[in-house]
Design a protein around this motif. Structure first.
Motif, PDB file in Angstrom:
ATOM      1  N   ILE A   1      31.958  54.118  87.015  1.00  0.00           N
ATOM      2  CA  ILE A   1      30.626  54.723  86.462  1.00  0.00           C
ATOM      3  C   ILE A   1      30.321  53.878  85.215  1.00  0.00           C
ATOM      4  O   ILE A   1      29.044  53.670  85.483  1.00  0.00           O
ATOM      5  CB  ILE A   1      31.123  56.161  86.255  1.00  0.00           C
ATOM      6  CG1 ILE A   1      31.335  57.126  87.335  1.00  0.00           C
ATOM      7  CG2 ILE A   1      29.956  56.900  85.249  1.00  0.00           C
ATOM      8  CD1 ILE A   1      31.643  58.575  87.159  1.00  0.00           C
ATOM      9  N   LYS A   2      31.073  53.353  84.445  1.00  0.00           N
ATOM     10  CA  LYS A   2      30.686  52.870  83.338  1.00  0.00           C
ATOM     11  C   LYS A   2      29.978  51.405  83.733  1.00  0.00           C
ATOM     12  O   LYS A   2      28.956  51.055  83.337  1.00  0.00           O
ATOM     13  CB  LYS A   2      31.885  52.328  82.385  1.00  0.00           C
ATOM     14  CG  LYS A   2      32.379  53.476  81.733  1.00  0.00           C
ATOM     15  CD  LYS A   2      33.186  53.209  80.559  1.00  0.00           C
ATOM     16  CE  LYS A   2      34.666  52.681  80.897  1.00  0.00           C
ATOM     17  NZ  LYS A   2      35.435  52.640  79.868  1.00  0.00           N
TER      18      LYS A   2
ATOM     19  N   VAL B   1      26.550  52.243  84.909  1.00  0.00           N
ATOM     20  CA  VAL B   1      25.719  52.566  83.782  1.00  0.00           C
ATOM     21  C   VAL B   1      25.028  51.103  82.941  1.00  0.00           C
ATOM     22  O   VAL B   1      23.966  50.894  82.694  1.00  0.00           O
ATOM     23  CB  VAL B   1      26.251  53.462  82.865  1.00  0.00           C
ATOM     24  CG1 VAL B   1      25.522  53.707  81.454  1.00  0.00           C
ATOM     25  CG2 VAL B   1      26.425  54.758  83.450  1.00  0.00           C
TER      26      VAL B   1
ATOM     27  N   LYS C   1      28.429  59.936  83.968  1.00  0.00           N
ATOM     28  CA  LYS C   1      29.141  59.347  82.893  1.00  0.00           C
ATOM     29  C   LYS C   1      29.553  60.526  81.729  1.00  0.00           C
ATOM     30  O   LYS C   1      30.622  60.326  81.138  1.00  0.00           O
ATOM     31  CB  LYS C   1      28.338  58.367  82.266  1.00  0.00           C
ATOM     32  CG  LYS C   1      29.204  57.705  81.038  1.00  0.00           C
ATOM     33  CD  LYS C   1      28.266  56.451  80.356  1.00  0.00           C
ATOM     34  CE  LYS C   1      29.096  55.751  79.369  1.00  0.00           C
ATOM     35  NZ  LYS C   1      28.298  54.663  78.572  1.00  0.00           N
ATOM     36  N   LYS C   2      28.632  61.463  81.894  1.00  0.00           N
ATOM     37  CA  LYS C   2      28.735  62.462  80.866  1.00  0.00           C
ATOM     38  C   LYS C   2      29.954  63.312  81.441  1.00  0.00           C
ATOM     39  O   LYS C   2      31.042  63.984  80.419  1.00  0.00           O
ATOM     40  CB  LYS C   2      27.447  63.345  80.704  1.00  0.00           C
ATOM     41  CG  LYS C   2      27.689  64.692  79.805  1.00  0.00           C
ATOM     42  CD  LYS C   2      26.473  65.384  79.571  1.00  0.00           C
ATOM     43  CE  LYS C   2      26.604  66.614  78.485  1.00  0.00           C
ATOM     44  NZ  LYS C   2      25.373  67.446  78.538  1.00  0.00           N
TER      45      LYS C   2
ATOM     46  N   ASP D   1      27.589  60.008  90.529  1.00  0.00           N
ATOM     47  CA  ASP D   1      27.391  58.508  90.576  1.00  0.00           C
ATOM     48  C   ASP D   1      27.013  57.800  91.707  1.00  0.00           C
ATOM     49  O   ASP D   1      26.234  56.861  91.723  1.00  0.00           O
ATOM     50  CB  ASP D   1      29.028  58.030  90.079  1.00  0.00           C
ATOM     51  CG  ASP D   1      29.165  56.590  89.929  1.00  0.00           C
ATOM     52  OD1 ASP D   1      28.248  55.936  89.013  1.00  0.00           O
ATOM     53  OD2 ASP D   1      29.607  55.909  91.100  1.00  0.00           O
TER      54      ASP D   1
ATOM     55  N   PRO E   1      33.510  60.118  81.511  1.00  0.00           N
ATOM     56  CA  PRO E   1      33.099  59.083  80.595  1.00  0.00           C
ATOM     57  C   PRO E   1      33.993  57.605  80.391  1.00  0.00           C
ATOM     58  O   PRO E   1      33.507  56.676  80.166  1.00  0.00           O
ATOM     59  CB  PRO E   1      33.174  59.560  79.110  1.00  0.00           C
ATOM     60  CG  PRO E   1      33.957  60.675  79.125  1.00  0.00           C
ATOM     61  CD  PRO E   1      33.759  61.503  80.442  1.00  0.00           C
TER      62      PRO E   1
END
Length: 227
Positions: A213-214, A217, A204-205, A181, A208
Motif C-alpha cells: 500500500i505504501k 501511495v 493506507k489509513k 488498495d 499504514p
C-alpha cells in the motif's frame, strides 16, 4: 466432560480474545479430562490468530496427523497451507492445498490460495486460471475478486474486468484495506487519479505499515507531483 473443561477458553476465543484464550488452554493440566486433540486444535488456532506461526504449526500438524474429527482435520490443513504460503514454504503449501482440493473442502478459497501461490511463483497464467475457477465456484468470493483484479492491474491486462472485480470486492468487503488498495490501484492504472487517491489513501489509513500500500501511495504522489 472435556468440552466443559475447555468452555472458558472457547468462549474467550469466540470473543476474539486470542491471547487470553491461549493462556487458558496452555494452563489446562495434563491430568484434566480433556481430549488431547481438542486441546491441540484450540492452541493451534490461537497461535495462528496471534500470527505465531511456528508455534501454530506444532499443534495444527498434530491435529492433521492424529486427529479424529474429519472437518477439523480439513480446517487445520487449510490453515497450515496458508501459514506455509506466508512463510514461503511453497511446496508444502501446494501439497496441502491440492489435498484439500481433492477432498472438496472450501473449494473457492482453496482455488484462490492456489492462485496466490502461483502469483508468488510468477506463473501469471496459472494464477489467473485458478482465480477464474474460484469465481466459477463462488461469484462473490472476495479473495478471488480482489486477487483477479489486482493481478490484471499489475499485468496491465483487461483493466475493465479488473475494475469490475475490484469494485465488487469492495462492495462485499468495504473496510478491507487490501480490496480498497486494489481498487485504487486499478483506478491509478486507468489514469483516474481522483478516484485512485480516495481508495489508496483510505487503504493506507486502515493499514499504514503495509509495504504494498505504501508503494502504491508513493507512486501516486510521484505522478501527481510531476503533473
Amino acid at each position: 466432560m472435556g468440552n466443559s473443561v475447555l468452555s472458558e477458553g472457547i468462549s474467550l476465543y469466540a470473543k476474539k480474545q486470542y491471547g487470553d484464550a491461549l493462556a487458558f488452554f496452555l494452563s489446562v493440566s495434563e491430568g484434566a479430562d480433556v481430549d488431547g486433540m481438542d486441546l491441540a486444535y484450540y492452541i493451534g488456532l490461537c497461535y495462528a490468530r496471534l500470527e505465531r506461526y511456528d508455534d501454530a504449526l506444532l499443534y495444527l500438524e498434530q491435529v492433521v496427523t492424529n486427529g479424529h474429527d474429519y472437518d477439523r482435520i480439513l480446517q487445520c490443513r487449510y490453515i497450515l497451507a496458508i501459514i506455509y504460503v506466508k512463510s514461503g514454504r511453497m511446496r508444502l503449501a501446494d501439497f496441502e492445498l491440492k489435498k484439500l482440493l481433492e477432498s472438496g473442502y472450501n473449494t473457492a478459497n482453496v482455488l484462490s490460495s492456489l492462485a496466490y501461490l502461483h502469483w508468488e511463483n510468477q506463473d501469471i497464467e496459472t494464477c489467473l486460471d485458478f482465480y477464474s475457477r474460484s469465481l466459477e465456484e463462488d461469484t462473490n468470493n472476495v479473495t478471488a475478486l480482489n486477487g483477479m483484479g489486482y493481478v490484471l492491474a499489475e499485468e496491465n491486462r483487461d483493466l475493465s474486468l479488473a475494475l469490475s472485480c475490484c469494485k465488487k470486492a469492495v462492495s462485499n468487503s468495504p473496510k478491507n484495506p487490501a480490496c480498497l488498495d486494489s481498487l485504487g490501484w486499478v483506478y491509478f492504472k486507468l489514469g483516474l487519479l481522483d478516484e485512485a487517491k480516495k481508495y489508496l489513501f483510505e487503504a493506507k489509513k486502515l493499514l499504514p505499515e503495509n509495504e504494498v500500500i505504501k508503494r502504491h501511495v508513493d507512486l501516486f504522489e510521484k505522478v501527481v507531483a510531476e503533473e
